[in-house]
Write a protein that holds these residues in place. Structure first.
Motif, PDB file in Angstrom:
ATOM      1  N   THR A  92       3.333   8.874   9.553  1.00  0.00           N
ATOM      2  CA  THR A  92       3.620   7.529   9.071  1.00  0.00           C
ATOM      3  C   THR A  92       3.932   6.554  10.198  1.00  0.00           C
ATOM      4  OG1 THR A  92       5.951   8.095   8.728  1.00  0.00           O
ATOM      5  CG2 THR A  92       4.472   8.366   6.856  1.00  0.00           C
ATOM      6  N   LEU A  93       4.142   7.062  11.410  1.00  0.00           N
ATOM      7  CA  LEU A  93       4.391   6.168  12.535  1.00  0.00           C
ATOM      8  C   LEU A  93       3.115   5.602  13.129  1.00  0.00           C
ATOM      9  CD1 LEU A  93       7.283   7.922  14.508  1.00  0.00           C
ATOM     10  CD2 LEU A  93       7.344   5.692  13.409  1.00  0.00           C
ATOM     11  N   THR A  94       1.956   6.143  12.784  1.00  0.00           N
ATOM     12  CA  THR A  94       0.705   5.657  13.351  1.00  0.00           C
ATOM     13  C   THR A  94       0.388   4.275  12.792  1.00  0.00           C
ATOM     14  OG1 THR A  94      -0.632   6.669  11.607  1.00  0.00           O
ATOM     15  CG2 THR A  94      -0.184   8.000  13.573  1.00  0.00           C
ATOM     16  N   PRO A  95      -0.158   3.364  13.619  1.00  0.00           N
ATOM     17  CA  PRO A  95      -0.497   2.012  13.145  1.00  0.00           C
ATOM     18  C   PRO A  95      -1.435   2.030  11.947  1.00  0.00           C
ATOM     19  CG  PRO A  95      -0.580   2.108  15.539  1.00  0.00           C
ATOM     20  CD  PRO A  95      -0.405   3.520  15.066  1.00  0.00           C
ATOM     21  N   ALA A  96      -2.416   2.939  11.943  1.00  0.00           N
ATOM     22  CA  ALA A  96      -3.373   2.979  10.832  1.00  0.00           C
ATOM     23  C   ALA A  96      -2.669   3.300   9.524  1.00  0.00           C
ATOM     24  CB  ALA A  96      -4.458   4.024  11.119  1.00  0.00           C
ATOM     25  N   CYS A  97      -1.728   4.249   9.558  1.00  0.00           N
ATOM     26  CA  CYS A  97      -0.985   4.612   8.347  1.00  0.00           C
ATOM     27  C   CYS A  97      -0.141   3.435   7.871  1.00  0.00           C
ATOM     28  CB  CYS A  97      -0.111   5.822   8.623  1.00  0.00           C
ATOM     29  SG  CYS A  97       0.810   6.393   7.180  1.00  0.00           S
ATOM     30  N   GLU A 123       0.980  -1.051   3.986  1.00  0.00           N
ATOM     31  CA  GLU A 123       1.171  -2.471   3.731  1.00  0.00           C
ATOM     32  C   GLU A 123       0.083  -3.007   2.807  1.00  0.00           C
ATOM     33  OE1 GLU A 123       3.951  -4.393   4.812  1.00  0.00           O
ATOM     34  OE2 GLU A 123       4.466  -2.267   4.924  1.00  0.00           O
ATOM     35  N   ALA A 124      -1.156  -2.555   3.009  1.00  0.00           N
ATOM     36  CA  ALA A 124      -2.256  -2.996   2.155  1.00  0.00           C
ATOM     37  C   ALA A 124      -2.040  -2.541   0.714  1.00  0.00           C
ATOM     38  CB  ALA A 124      -3.586  -2.457   2.691  1.00  0.00           C
ATOM     39  N   GLU A 125      -1.550  -1.316   0.539  1.00  0.00           N
ATOM     40  CA  GLU A 125      -1.293  -0.818  -0.813  1.00  0.00           C
ATOM     41  C   GLU A 125      -0.158  -1.578  -1.478  1.00  0.00           C
ATOM     42  OE1 GLU A 125      -2.826   3.827  -0.436  1.00  0.00           O
ATOM     43  OE2 GLU A 125      -0.683   3.398  -0.557  1.00  0.00           O
TER      44      GLU A 125
END
Length: 247
Positions: free
Chosen positions: A73-78, A83-85
């Motif tokens: 969950t620390l990865t930028p993509a995650c 945030e999108a969800e």
């Protein structure tokens, strides 16, 4: 703050300092089921921020985000996915799922119509304009820009000509047919007709935009300034007979 989430929640002074230092506008405390909002935000923006944080709460895999992150969950993509969800959930709640779409396609596009939808659904005009372009386009190429005042005499000192738009929202048909247009090109288009008024309508004009094949199309563009940001709506009217070379 996210890594040490539990410690922050247990020590209110750390929470206060984190909110101030990170300029947070909204914060969800999952253990208390509370949402903290920046009181300086306009009241209409409270609703979006509340709904966004509720989105995090009702999506099961977001539950632990404020209680300490894992390597995943620390990865930028995650983080972007989360945030999108949450934004999607907020949009479904505040715009009543399919009801907004059915109302949005019931009339011709205009900023006046977007304003009426904004009042009807109780949301800001900016978020309503965004939603209108993304989901209420009815298959028509539409684009919206959120910028500072476009007139050179009204621009702020931090204006960046290389990045003139705060947001550029494209309907799927616009993106498919006019995806080669840059934000700077679109901003230059609205500069061409906007006046220097301090507020209200800044102007309206029919403009020509070239599609991916170099064919020109007539769009109706109009811009409104609410004294904080300029909102522009441009929508397809008809094809133009004379093609232009693709650059």
């Amino acid at each position: 703050m996210k890594v040490a989430g539990l410690q922050v929640l247990l020590r209110p002074t750390l929470l206060r300092d984190a909110v101030q230092n990170l300029s947070l506008k909204a914060l969800y405390l999952p253990d208390q089921k509370r949402i903290l909002l920046d009181q300086d935000l306009p009241v209409l923006k409270h609703r979006w921020n509340e709904a966004h944080e509720i989105g995090h709460d009702i999506i099961p895999w977001h539950t632990g985000m404020m209680l300490g992150d894992t390597e995943q969950t620390l990865t930028p993509a995650c983080h972007q996915i989360m945030e999108a969800e949450a934004n999607y959930a907020a949009g479904q709640m505040l715009f009543l799922a399919g009801r907004f779409v059915s109302e949005a396609i019931s009339s011709s596009p205009s900023l006046a119509f977007v304003k009426s939808l904004s009042k009807g659904f109780g949301n800001t005009m900016t978020s309503t304009l965004w939603r209108f372009v993304e989901q209420g386009h009815g298959g028509r190429p539409i684009v919206a820009l959120v910028t500072g005042h476009p007139h050179p005499a009204r621009r702020k000192t931090d204006f960046d000509p290389a990045n003139p738009c705060r947001y550029c929202v494209e309907s799927p048909p616009f993106r498919q047919r006019f995806g080669s247009l840059r934000e700077t090109d679109l901003f230059a288009t609205i500069v061409g007709y906007c006046g220097a008024q301090r507020g209200g309508s800044l102007g309206r004009s029919e403009v020509l935009l070239a599609d991916l094949n170099g064919d020109r199309h007539v769009f109706d563009f109009e811009t409104f300034f609410n004294r904080h940001e300029a909102l522009t709506l441009g929508y397809w009217l008809r094809s133009h007979s004379s093609p232009v070379p693709v650059q």
